[in-house]
Structures are given as structure tokens and as C-alpha cells.
Write a protein that holds these residues in place. Structure first.
Motif, PDB file in Angstrom:
ATOM      1  N   UNK A  45       0.832  -1.202   0.000  1.00  0.00           N
ATOM      2  CA  UNK A  45       0.000   0.000   0.000  1.00  0.00           C
ATOM      3  C   UNK A  45       0.867   1.252   0.000  1.00  0.00           C
ATOM      4  N   UNK A  46       2.036   1.196   0.629  1.00  0.00           N
ATOM      5  CA  UNK A  46       2.946   2.349   0.616  1.00  0.00           C
ATOM      6  C   UNK A  46       3.478   2.612  -0.788  1.00  0.00           C
ATOM      7  N   UNK A  47       3.737   1.548  -1.542  1.00  0.00           N
ATOM      8  CA  UNK A  47       4.188   1.715  -2.928  1.00  0.00           C
ATOM      9  C   UNK A  47       3.076   2.343  -3.760  1.00  0.00           C
ATOM     10  N   UNK A  48       1.843   1.859  -3.575  1.00  0.00           N
ATOM     11  CA  UNK A  48       0.707   2.390  -4.327  1.00  0.00           C
ATOM     12  C   UNK A  48       0.509   3.873  -4.047  1.00  0.00           C
TER      13      UNK A  48
ATOM     14  N   UNK B 111       9.714   1.796   0.568  1.00  0.00           N
ATOM     15  CA  UNK B 111       8.645   0.803   0.519  1.00  0.00           C
ATOM     16  C   UNK B 111       9.078  -0.427  -0.268  1.00  0.00           C
ATOM     17  N   UNK B 112       9.794  -0.210  -1.364  1.00  0.00           N
ATOM     18  CA  UNK B 112      10.263  -1.333  -2.188  1.00  0.00           C
ATOM     19  C   UNK B 112      11.247  -2.212  -1.410  1.00  0.00           C
ATOM     20  N   UNK B 113      12.108  -1.581  -0.610  1.00  0.00           N
ATOM     21  CA  UNK B 113      13.051  -2.370   0.201  1.00  0.00           C
ATOM     22  C   UNK B 113      12.306  -3.184   1.265  1.00  0.00           C
ATOM     23  N   UNK B 114      11.250  -2.586   1.845  1.00  0.00           N
ATOM     24  CA  UNK B 114      10.434  -3.341   2.806  1.00  0.00           C
ATOM     25  C   UNK B 114       9.739  -4.501   2.119  1.00  0.00           C
TER      26      UNK B 114
END
Length: 464
Positions: free
Chosen positions: A138-141, A152-155
Motif C-alpha cells: 500500500x505504501x508503494x501504491x 517501501x520497495x526495500x520493505x
């Protein structure tokens, strides 16, 4: 893998576009989709090669002559799919009506409309991702900046989960040693108190580092909430326009032109800056509407991460400036001494002496109409320095939401109790360590409560 019913939803945003994707997930996804899909190769869906797009005709169920669209269809068989179940994706032409009529046919054939976040929830339940990964989706979105997207991608890739699991393994080693010493006292020596404290300190240091990075992670995700504040007619709207390189705000010589909040976003060194131009703050407001604007400005200052306090260098400091200086006193603040292209009455030295601002936090600017503004790049550099944006390395990963932070705080508090119990009977220590493990498990979702899972997935759209 757990078995659920078969769900379907449109995974792309509503409206006109080049492609719309209808996603179906569940044990019956192939048989349900087969009712409306006919491959041009005459193969049935069960004969499709997994994870390969095939050109198909889409038609109404039970009537292959009633064509609806031509689409690329992919079957992704369990467990090698996003949800861990067999997934069928229909890539049809974009358009509100076309995608919805295909979805309706699938629902009539036995699929159920997916709930918000249900695809990702199934991925979590089936072990395809943990709670950190689900929240990263959801953070990426919702990402509004390059640094926020990267974090966000690293998470999502597991970097944050690896850190949490590393701490859990460290604590589990201690608990296993305690258990072994209790069960086999003649064979296993008890843990040395000094060595125990050292290992607990190591775990605490790692947890504290993650907690300390929360504000950075939150800012990367949500942006820097920045309020432009000052008296009427000091150049706040001109500053907004200069920073955003636009004519977003109306600029006039009439005091009180801005009566409501104007919001704009920019990026500084990969981070999002949420800029709010507020009404000019003064005590002798002209009417009730302006008073509402002033009240909103003070409320925004209270909630801001950063305040840009604009002062007209050509006007003597007064009680209204003092009121604003008091409002921003405990906030991260950059003082903008504006209109310095004219004869100055106020100097940086006067601001430092009168209000106690540091010289390093004062930037002199001039934004003459029709000419290149001066001092804007210096403001951007100072913002980047204050939030250490240039110090974020490519491999860094930060927690970014309150749920994660609160669970880490619980783990830290339990470890502190364990540290204090190092010389006490081992039972006391063991209980605190178990509490710490449970709290860390909440972060990744290993020990999370159902209502918290519900809260996380409520934030998702229907097709994700």
C-alpha cells in the motif's frame, strides 16, 4: 495453503485507459474463467502454459458468439502466484463499461467480488508475504516521492523483515539457552549474567535504531508537512509560487488575499514536500471569514513538520510577528526574510536578537515580479539538511507506520525489563523475553491479532 472461495475484481483504476485487468483468484478460477474465455488456439485454460499470456476472445457465458472483447489472458498456477492460489488475469481493453461487464459475467459464473485488500490478505495468509510486505504494497501504491518509493520497495523485498527476524533470532537464542539450562542443569551451564546483558544490549540497540528511524520513515512515506506562515502581504503566496515554479496562488498587494489553505506538492532530493500556504495571521481581522482562515493557519502550524516563517524585510517587526514567532517556537522552522531587493528595515541580526532564531535558519529572499527569484535554492538546501535527506543511503530501510513503531516500543520495554531482571530468578527473565518475541512477531504478522489484520487491509483498494 488455505482453501478459500474464488474471488474476482478489477485490479486497475476505474475510468478510460489502454488496458484494464480483471483478476480472479481461487481453486475454481480456471473453471470460472473458462466460461467466458475462448483461446484463438482452441486450447482450454487448463492447457495454458502457466505465467504466459495468450490471445483470447472474451464472450458472454453460455454464448460464445456474443463477443465482448479481445484480451490477453494469463494463468498463474498455485503456489507460484501473488496470492499463493491459482490466479487468472484477463487483460482487456480499458474502459469502465467493458471491464465491468466482463467482471459481472465472472460473478454470474460463481466468483465472488473481492473485498478491499483480499488478494494481498490471501497472500499474507498463504505465506507469500508477511505483514511488513503487505503494508509495503500500500505504501508503494500511495508513494509520492522517490525516496518513499525506494523505502517501501526495500520493505517489500524483505529488508525490514530480515532486520526484525534477526532480532527475534537473537532473543530466541537466549530463551533456548535458558530452557536448556533449566531442563538439563547437569549438562548445560546457566547463562553468564555479563554475557546475558551484552546480548540483551545488542538486541536493544538494534530495536532502538529502528525506532529512531521512524520519523524518517514517516516523512519518506507521507512527505514533509510544511506550512508557510506570516503576516498578510509579506509574500507567502509569492514564495509558494516560486518554490513550486507555478502560478498556483493568487498574488496581489491587497492584504488578506489568501483566506483559505492552498496545498501543493514538490520533491526535494527525492522526498515529498507538502506545502500549505495559509491565511495571513493578524489580530485585526477584517471579517469572520478571514478569522476562520487565521484559525486554520494556527492549527496547521501546530501539526506541521516544518514551518516557513515569512517576514517582510521592509516592515518593522511588530506584535503580529511576535505572535507567529511564538506559534512556531517549538517547531522545525526556517525564517524567510523576504523582499530584500528593497531597502531593508529588518536584518537577520535583528531577527536573531528579537526572537532568538539561529542565523543558520534565516534565509534572505527576493521574489520580484517578472524576474528570477533569489534564495529559493538555499531554502531547498536547508530543508534537505534539516531532514538529513542527503544522508539517506540506498540500502537504508525505515519503519514507516505507527503500528510497527508501537510494537517495537513494546518489544524494547520488555527487553529493558529483562535487562533489569538479569540477576533475578530465570522465570522472570523468560516471561519478559517471551513478551518481546510476541511484540516483534506483531511487526511481521507472526503473532498479530485478527482485528489489527483487518485494520491494515481496510486501507487497500478492492483489486489489490
Amino acid at each position: 495453503m488455505k482453501t478459500f472461495d474464488t474471488i474476482a475484481a478489477i485490479a486497475t483504476p476505474a475510468g478510460t485507459g489502454g488496458v484494464a485487468i480483471i483478476r480472479i483468484s481461487g481453486a475454481d478460477s480456471e473453471s470460472i474463467a473458462q466460461n467466458i474465455v475462448s483461446a484463438k488456439t482452441n486450447k482450454r485454460l487448463c492447457e495454458f502454459e502457466s505465467h504466459k499470456l495468450t490471445l483470447c476472445r472474451i464472450h458472454r457465458a453460455g454464448d460464445s458468439s456474443a463477443e465482448l472483447d479481445e484480451a490477453l489472458v494469463a494463468v498463474m498456477r498455485a503456489p507460484r502466484s501473488y496470492t499463493g492460489e491459482t490466479v487468472v488475469e484477463i487483460n482487456c481493453h480499458g474502459g469502465f463499461f467493458a471491464a465491468n461487464i466482463i467482471l459481472r459475467e465472472l460473478l454470474d459464473c460463481g466468483a465472488r467480488l473481492a473485498e478491499p485488500g483480499e488478494f494481498t490478505r490471501r497472500a499474507f495468509i498463504n505465506g507469500k508475504t508477511d505483514m511488513i510486505g503487505a503494508e509495503a504494497v500500500i505504501d508503494i501504491i500511495e508513494s509520492g516521492s522517490g525516496l518513499g518509493l525506494s523505502n517501501a520497495a526495500r520493505s517489500l523485498s524483505g529488508a525490514l523483515s530480515d532486520k526484525i527476524n534477526g532480532i527475534r533470532e537473537l532473543i530466541m537464542e537466549i530463551t533456548s539457552n535458558i530452557s536448556a539450562a533449566a531442563d538439563y542443569p547437569d549438562e548445560v551451564d546457566p547463562i553468564d549474567p555479563a554475557g546475558l546483558r551484552s546480548r540483551l544490549k545488542d538486541a536493544l540497540d538494534k530495536i532502538n535504531a529502528l525506532i529512531d528511524g521512524f520519523e524518517t520513515g514517516r516523512i519518506l512515506r507521507d512527505g514533509i508537512h510544511t506550512v508557510i506562515a506570516g503576516k498578510p502581504n509579506v509574500g507567502k503566496s509569492s514564495l509558494l509560487n516560486a518554490i513550486t515554479r507555478s502560478d498556483r496562488a493568487i498574488v496581489t498587494d491587497i492584504p488578506g488575499t489568501t483566506r483559505d489553505t492552498i496545498e501543493e506538492y514538490i520533491n526535494i532530493k527525492g522526498a515529498s514536500l507538502r506545502l500549505l500556504d495559509t491565511a495571513g495571521i493578524r489580530t485585526d481581522v477584517a471579517d469572520r471569514v478571514e478569522q476562520i482562515g487565521v484559525d486554520r493557519a494556527l492549527k496547521h502550524i501546530s501539526a506541521a513538520d516544518l514551518c516557513l516563517f515569512v517576514i517582510d524585510s521592509g516592515c518593522a517587526l511588530d506584535e503580529q510577528d511576535r505572535k507567529i514567532a511564538e506559534a512556531v517556537k517549538n517547531k522545525t522552522t526556517i525564517v524567510i526574510l523576504n523582499k530584500t531587493d528593497k531597502k531593508p528595515v529588518v536584518t537577520p541580526e535583528m531577527l536573531a536578537d528579537t526572537f532568538g532564531f539561529s542565523h543558520s535558519d534565516i534565509v534572505e529572499t527576493a521574489i520580484p515580479e517578472g524576474s528570477e527569484p533569489l534564495g529559493i535554492e538555499m531554502i531547498e538546501e536547508l530543508i534537505a539538511d534539516k531532514f538529513a535527506l542527503g544522508e539517506i543511503r540506498s540500502g537504508d530501510v525505515f519503519i514507516s507506520n505507527v503500528r510497527q513503531r508501537d510494537s517495537l516500543v513494546k518489544a524494547r520495554d520488555s527487553l529493558k525489563l529483562a535487562e533489569e531482571s538479569a540477576d533475578m530468578p530465570i522465570d522472570f527473565l523468560y516471561i519478559d523475553l517471551e513478551d518481546a518475541l510476541s511484540a516483534l512477531g506483531e511487526v511481521t504478522g507472526q503473532t498479530i491479532q485478527e482485528e489489527i489484520i483487518d485494520q491494515v487491509f481496510e486501507r487497500f483498494c478492492v483489486g489489490k
